[in-house]
Scaffold this motif. Structure first.
Motif, PDB file in Angstrom:
ATOM      1  N   GLN A 334       0.680  -1.282  -0.006  1.00 14.68           N
ATOM      2  CA  GLN A 334       0.079   0.084  -0.065  1.00 14.68           C
ATOM      3  C   GLN A 334       0.620   1.192  -0.078  1.00 14.68           C
ATOM      4  O   GLN A 334       0.611   1.987   0.925  1.00 14.68           O
ATOM      5  N   GLN A 335       1.801   1.358  -1.059  1.00 16.42           N
ATOM      6  CA  GLN A 335       2.556   2.526  -1.117  1.00 16.42           C
ATOM      7  C   GLN A 335       2.548   3.059  -2.716  1.00 16.42           C
ATOM      8  O   GLN A 335       3.432   2.910  -3.247  1.00 16.42           O
ATOM      9  N   PRO A 336       1.448   3.763  -2.896  1.00 16.62           N
ATOM     10  CA  PRO A 336       1.006   4.235  -4.259  1.00 16.62           C
ATOM     11  C   PRO A 336       1.943   4.932  -4.733  1.00 16.62           C
ATOM     12  O   PRO A 336       1.970   5.122  -5.894  1.00 16.62           O
ATOM     13  N   ALA A 337       2.527   5.748  -3.955  1.00 15.77           N
ATOM     14  CA  ALA A 337       3.746   6.787  -4.377  1.00 15.77           C
ATOM     15  C   ALA A 337       4.761   6.095  -5.223  1.00 15.77           C
ATOM     16  O   ALA A 337       5.156   6.483  -6.353  1.00 15.77           O
ATOM     17  N   LYS A 338       5.346   5.137  -4.669  1.00 16.01           N
ATOM     18  CA  LYS A 338       6.207   4.382  -5.267  1.00 16.01           C
ATOM     19  C   LYS A 338       5.794   3.722  -6.249  1.00 16.01           C
ATOM     20  O   LYS A 338       6.534   3.383  -7.693  1.00 16.01           O
ATOM     21  N   ALA A 339       4.839   3.071  -6.555  1.00 17.03           N
ATOM     22  CA  ALA A 339       4.180   2.446  -7.490  1.00 17.03           C
ATOM     23  C   ALA A 339       3.721   3.384  -8.532  1.00 17.03           C
ATOM     24  O   ALA A 339       4.220   3.179  -9.934  1.00 17.03           O
ATOM     25  N   LEU A 340       3.372   4.710  -8.467  1.00 14.51           N
ATOM     26  CA  LEU A 340       3.255   5.486  -9.602  1.00 14.51           C
ATOM     27  C   LEU A 340       4.320   5.780 -10.139  1.00 14.51           C
ATOM     28  O   LEU A 340       4.489   6.086 -11.301  1.00 14.51           O
ATOM     29  N   ALA A 341       5.439   6.268  -9.333  1.00 14.44           N
ATOM     30  CA  ALA A 341       6.670   6.582  -9.963  1.00 14.44           C
ATOM     31  C   ALA A 341       7.341   5.667 -10.836  1.00 14.44           C
ATOM     32  O   ALA A 341       7.800   6.048 -11.903  1.00 14.44           O
ATOM     33  N   LEU A 342       7.274   4.299 -10.485  1.00 13.93           N
ATOM     34  CA  LEU A 342       7.769   3.172 -11.325  1.00 13.93           C
ATOM     35  C   LEU A 342       6.855   3.002 -12.502  1.00 13.93           C
ATOM     36  O   LEU A 342       7.373   2.787 -13.742  1.00 13.93           O
ATOM     37  N   ALA A 343       5.601   3.132 -12.289  1.00 15.41           N
ATOM     38  CA  ALA A 343       4.685   2.915 -13.494  1.00 15.41           C
ATOM     39  C   ALA A 343       4.957   3.937 -14.426  1.00 15.41           C
ATOM     40  O   ALA A 343       4.721   3.647 -15.726  1.00 15.41           O
ATOM     41  N   ARG A 344       4.999   5.215 -13.962  1.00  8.10           N
ATOM     42  CA  ARG A 344       5.236   6.167 -14.970  1.00  8.10           C
ATOM     43  C   ARG A 344       6.548   5.958 -15.759  1.00  8.10           C
ATOM     44  O   ARG A 344       6.449   6.476 -16.990  1.00  8.10           O
ATOM     45  N   GLN A 345       7.430   5.509 -14.914  1.00 12.58           N
ATOM     46  CA  GLN A 345       8.878   5.322 -15.916  1.00 12.58           C
ATOM     47  C   GLN A 345       8.515   4.271 -16.901  1.00 12.58           C
ATOM     48  O   GLN A 345       9.137   4.381 -18.080  1.00 12.58           O
ATOM     49  N   ALA A 346       7.862   3.086 -16.605  1.00 14.50           N
ATOM     50  CA  ALA A 346       7.889   2.161 -17.511  1.00 14.50           C
ATOM     51  C   ALA A 346       6.817   2.480 -18.780  1.00 14.50           C
ATOM     52  O   ALA A 346       6.936   2.067 -19.673  1.00 14.50           O
ATOM     53  N   ARG A 351       3.301  -0.038 -23.263  1.00 14.01           N
ATOM     54  CA  ARG A 351       1.970   0.504 -22.848  1.00 14.01           C
ATOM     55  C   ARG A 351       1.027  -0.596 -23.342  1.00 14.01           C
ATOM     56  O   ARG A 351       0.191  -0.431 -24.102  1.00 14.01           O
ATOM     57  N   GLU A 352       1.103  -1.673 -22.741  1.00 16.20           N
ATOM     58  CA  GLU A 352       0.377  -2.875 -22.544  1.00 16.20           C
ATOM     59  C   GLU A 352      -0.932  -2.629 -21.577  1.00 16.20           C
ATOM     60  O   GLU A 352      -0.867  -1.751 -20.549  1.00 16.20           O
ATOM     61  N   PRO A 353      -2.111  -3.349 -21.896  1.00 12.32           N
ATOM     62  CA  PRO A 353      -3.208  -2.999 -20.992  1.00 12.32           C
ATOM     63  C   PRO A 353      -2.837  -3.270 -19.458  1.00 12.32           C
ATOM     64  O   PRO A 353      -3.285  -2.559 -18.679  1.00 12.32           O
ATOM     65  N   ALA A 354      -2.045  -4.310 -19.223  1.00 11.54           N
ATOM     66  CA  ALA A 354      -1.473  -4.556 -18.037  1.00 11.54           C
ATOM     67  C   ALA A 354      -0.996  -3.444 -17.276  1.00 11.54           C
ATOM     68  O   ALA A 354      -1.036  -3.094 -15.979  1.00 11.54           O
ATOM     69  N   ASP A 355      -0.004  -2.935 -18.200  1.00 13.96           N
ATOM     70  CA  ASP A 355       0.591  -1.562 -17.472  1.00 13.96           C
ATOM     71  C   ASP A 355      -0.179  -0.397 -17.323  1.00 13.96           C
ATOM     72  O   ASP A 355      -0.163   0.175 -16.160  1.00 13.96           O
ATOM     73  N   ALA A 356      -1.262  -0.380 -18.080  1.00 17.38           N
ATOM     74  CA  ALA A 356      -2.336   0.908 -17.912  1.00 17.38           C
ATOM     75  C   ALA A 356      -2.990   0.500 -16.734  1.00 17.38           C
ATOM     76  O   ALA A 356      -3.449   1.585 -16.109  1.00 17.38           O
ATOM     77  N   VAL A 357      -3.505  -0.771 -16.471  1.00 12.85           N
ATOM     78  CA  VAL A 357      -4.162  -1.044 -15.173  1.00 12.85           C
ATOM     79  C   VAL A 357      -3.250  -0.686 -14.015  1.00 12.85           C
ATOM     80  O   VAL A 357      -3.909   0.032 -12.888  1.00 12.85           O
ATOM     81  N   LEU A 358      -2.081  -1.068 -14.020  1.00 13.55           N
ATOM     82  CA  LEU A 358      -1.488  -0.784 -12.802  1.00 13.55           C
ATOM     83  C   LEU A 358      -0.950   0.748 -12.476  1.00 13.55           C
ATOM     84  O   LEU A 358      -1.077   1.341 -11.408  1.00 13.55           O
ATOM     85  N   TYR A 359      -0.815   1.271 -13.721  1.00 12.12           N
ATOM     86  CA  TYR A 359      -0.653   2.709 -13.655  1.00 12.12           C
ATOM     87  C   TYR A 359      -1.643   3.460 -13.380  1.00 12.12           C
ATOM     88  O   TYR A 359      -1.719   4.469 -12.507  1.00 12.12           O
ATOM     89  N   GLY A 360      -2.974   3.154 -13.831  1.00 10.78           N
ATOM     90  CA  GLY A 360      -4.183   3.715 -13.550  1.00 10.78           C
ATOM     91  C   GLY A 360      -4.601   3.589 -12.010  1.00 10.78           C
ATOM     92  O   GLY A 360      -5.087   4.405 -11.456  1.00 10.78           O
ATOM     93  N   ARG A 361      -4.484   2.352 -11.496  1.00 13.43           N
ATOM     94  CA  ARG A 361      -4.547   2.274  -9.862  1.00 13.43           C
ATOM     95  C   ARG A 361      -3.571   3.186  -9.111  1.00 13.43           C
ATOM     96  O   ARG A 361      -4.266   3.632  -8.221  1.00 13.43           O
ATOM     97  N   ALA A 362      -2.484   3.218  -9.437  1.00  8.02           N
ATOM     98  CA  ALA A 362      -1.616   4.003  -8.757  1.00  8.02           C
ATOM     99  C   ALA A 362      -2.294   5.587  -8.787  1.00  8.02           C
ATOM    100  O   ALA A 362      -2.057   6.201  -8.104  1.00  8.02           O
ATOM    101  N   ALA A 363      -2.457   5.770 -10.077  1.00  8.84           N
ATOM    102  CA  ALA A 363      -2.856   7.241 -10.278  1.00  8.84           C
ATOM    103  C   ALA A 363      -3.938   7.533  -9.459  1.00  8.84           C
ATOM    104  O   ALA A 363      -4.208   8.807  -9.138  1.00  8.84           O
ATOM    105  N   LEU A 364      -4.867   6.870  -9.416  1.00  9.57           N
ATOM    106  CA  LEU A 364      -6.340   7.147  -8.539  1.00  9.57           C
ATOM    107  C   LEU A 364      -5.868   7.184  -7.368  1.00  9.57           C
ATOM    108  O   LEU A 364      -6.302   8.133  -6.583  1.00  9.57           O
TER     109      LEU A 364
END
Length: 403
Positions: A334-346, A351-364
Motif C-alpha cells: 500500500q505504497q502508491p507513490a512508489k508504484a506511481l513513480a515506477l509505473a510512470r517510468q515504465a 504500454r500494454e493493458p496490464a501496464d495501463a491498469v497498474l498505472y491507473g490504479r496508482a494514479a487514482l
C-alpha cells in the motif's frame, strides 16, 4: 488447412514476451532507464568464467567463425526460451553473455539478429530490438517468427497502426489463418473484442494442433479476449482446461492465478501457483493468496522473500521486472507513490493493458490528473476497452477531467 506452427509458435512466445519484457524494479526514479551492458546484468547462477568469455563456444569478441556463431546463437536462444517459460529474467543475462562477442556487430546472420532482438526486447532495449528484427527480416523475409515478434513489439509500444501493417504482411506472406491469428489479437486489443474472439474461436476449431505452443497460444488469447469482454469466468475455464491438459507456460499460468485471486478464489490460485522457484510475479500472487486465505505468517514470510529479491535487484541496478514490483507496492505494501513513480517510468516504453491498469490504479490512489490524462490519451489512441476494468477507467476519465 491446419495452422502453420511457425507463426503460432512465435505467437506463444509473444504471450511470454509480454510478461517477460515487463519484469523489473527501479529505485532511482529520476535516473534514465537502465540499459544493461554485456556481462554485467542478471548473471546470478552463471559461472564467472562463462560470463567473462561469452560461453565456452566463444573465445573472444573477434571470433567470427561461422560454426561458433551458429552454436552461440542456438545456445542463446535456448536460454532465452527457458527464461520465458519460467518467467525468470536471469536467463536473459546468460543469453546476452553467450552473444557478448557479437553484441554490437552490424553484420550478422539473420538468426543471430533475431536472437539478439529477443534478448534486447527482454532487457527493454526496444528500439535496438526492432532494428535487429528489421535486419533479420531484410535477410530472410519468409521467416514467420520474425514477423510475429515484430508484431509483439508493436503491441508493447501500443503502435497499433504499425501492428496492423505487420498483420497485413503476415496474411499476405503466410496465408489467411496466420493473418487471422494476428488480427484476432489486434482486434481485441483495439476495441473490436467480439470480432477478435470470432477469429480466435474459429482458429481453435480449424487447428489440428491440440497440444504444444499453438494450443497454448490460442488458449491464452481466447481466454484473455473473454476477460476483456467482461466474461472472466468463461476465460478462466479456457485457461484452466489448457493447464489441466499438461500445459505449463509461465504466462498462461500467471494469467490464471492472477484472475483467480481477482475473483477471490484464493485456495485455487494457491494450488495452481505450485511451480518452484516462483517468478517475481508468481511470488506477488502467492502473497495475495495467502492474505486472502488468512494465512498471516505465510504471507509475511513470502513478503520478506520478495523484499529480499528487491534488495538484490537494487544492488545490481537492473531494470527487468516492473509489473510485479508495481503490484507489490500497490497490493501488498500500500505504497502508491512508489508504484506511481515506477509505473510512470515504465509507461514511457511499454504500454500494454496490464501496464495501463497498474498505472491507473496508482494514479487514482495518488489522485494524479496528469497520469489519468496520459492513460485516457492511450485509450483513445488504441481504442482498447476492458469491460472487466470499466470502473477503473471511468474513474480515470473523471480524474482526467473528462465526462
Amino acid at each position: 488447412m491446419s495452422i502453420q506452427k511457425p507463426f503460432l509458435g512465435g505467437g506463444i512466445w509473444l504471450v511470454g514476451a509480454l510478461s517477460l519484457v515487463c519484469l523489473a524494479p527501479s529505485f532511482a526514479q529520476t535516473n534514465p532507464r537502465y540499459v544493461p551492458l554485456p556481462g554485467d546484468v542478471l548473471l546470478e547462477g552463471l559461472p564467472p568464467q562463462r560470463a567473462a568469455a561469452g560461453g565456452s563456444i566463444s573465445e573472444s569478441a573477434g571470433t567470427q567463425a561461422t560454426d561458433r556463431l551458429q552454436r552461440a546463437s542456438a545456445q542463446a536462444r535456448v536460454l532465452f526460451v527457458a527464461a520465458l517459460e519460467q518467467g525468470d529474467p536471469r536467463g536473459l543475462g546468460q543469453a546476452q553473455a553467450v552473444l557478448a562477442p557479437w553484441w554490437t556487430q552490424p553484420q550478422l546472420p539473420a538468426e543471430t539478429f533475431f536472437v539478439r532482438a529477443l534478448i534486447k526486447q527482454g532487457l527493454h532495449d526496444f528500439d535496438d530490438a526492432r532494428l535487429d528484427l528489421k535486419r533479420a527480416i531484410a535477410a530472410e523475409p519468409d521467416r514467420p517468427e520474425f514477423w510475429s515478434w515484430l508484431f509483439a513489439l508493436d503491441l508493447v509500444g501500443a503502435n497499433m497502426a504499425s501492428a496492423g501493417a505487420t498483420c497485413q504482411e503476415i496474411q499476405n506472406r503466410f496465408g489467411s489463418q496466420e493473418g487471422d491469428a494476428c488480427l484476432g489479437v489486434l482486434h481485441y486489443r483495439s476495441g473490436r473484442t467480439r470480432d477478435g474472439l470470432v477469429l480466435l474461436d474459429r482458429l481453435a476449431v480449424q487447428s489440428s494442433d491440440r497440444s504444444g505452443s499453438s494450443a497454448d497460444w490460442l488458449a491464452f488469447h481466447r481466454g484473455e479476449a473473454r476477460r476483456v469482454l467482461g466474461q472472466p469466468q468463461e476465460g478462466l475455464v479456457i485457461w484452466l482446461a489448457a493447464l489441466k491438459s499438461g500445459s505449463r507456460p509461465h504466462g498462461l499460468r500467471l494469467a490464471a492465478v492472477e484472475l483467480l485471486n481477482d475473483l477471490g478464489r484464493f485456495a485455487e490460485a494457491d494450488r495452481l501457483n505450485d511451480q518452484r522457484p516462483r517468478s517475481d510475479a508468481m511470488l506477488v500472487q502467492a502473497i495475495r493468496s495467502a492474505r486472502g486465505l488468512g494465512q498471516t505468517e505465510q504471507a509475511a514470510a513470502l513478503t520478506r522473500a520478495f523484499r529480499a529479491r528487491l534488495e538484490r535487484q537494487m544492488a545490481r541496478g537492473d531494470m527487468t521486472n516492473e509489473r510485479p514490483v508495481i503490484a507489490f507496492w500497490v497490493d501488498i505494501e500500500q505504497q502508491p507513490a512508489k508504484a506511481l513513480a515506477l509505473a510512470r517510468q515504465a509507461w514511457a516504453t511499454q504500454r500494454e493493458p496490464a501496464d495501463a491498469v497498474l498505472y491507473g490504479r496508482a494514479a487514482l490512489l495518488q489522485r494524479d490528473p496528469s497520469a489519468a490524462r496520459a492513460l485516457m490519451a492511450w485509450v483513445k489512441d488504441t481504442g482498447f476497452v476492458d469491460q472487466s476494468q470499466k470502473s477503473l477507467f471511468d474513474a480515470l476519465a473523471v480524474l482526467a477531467g473528462e465526462s
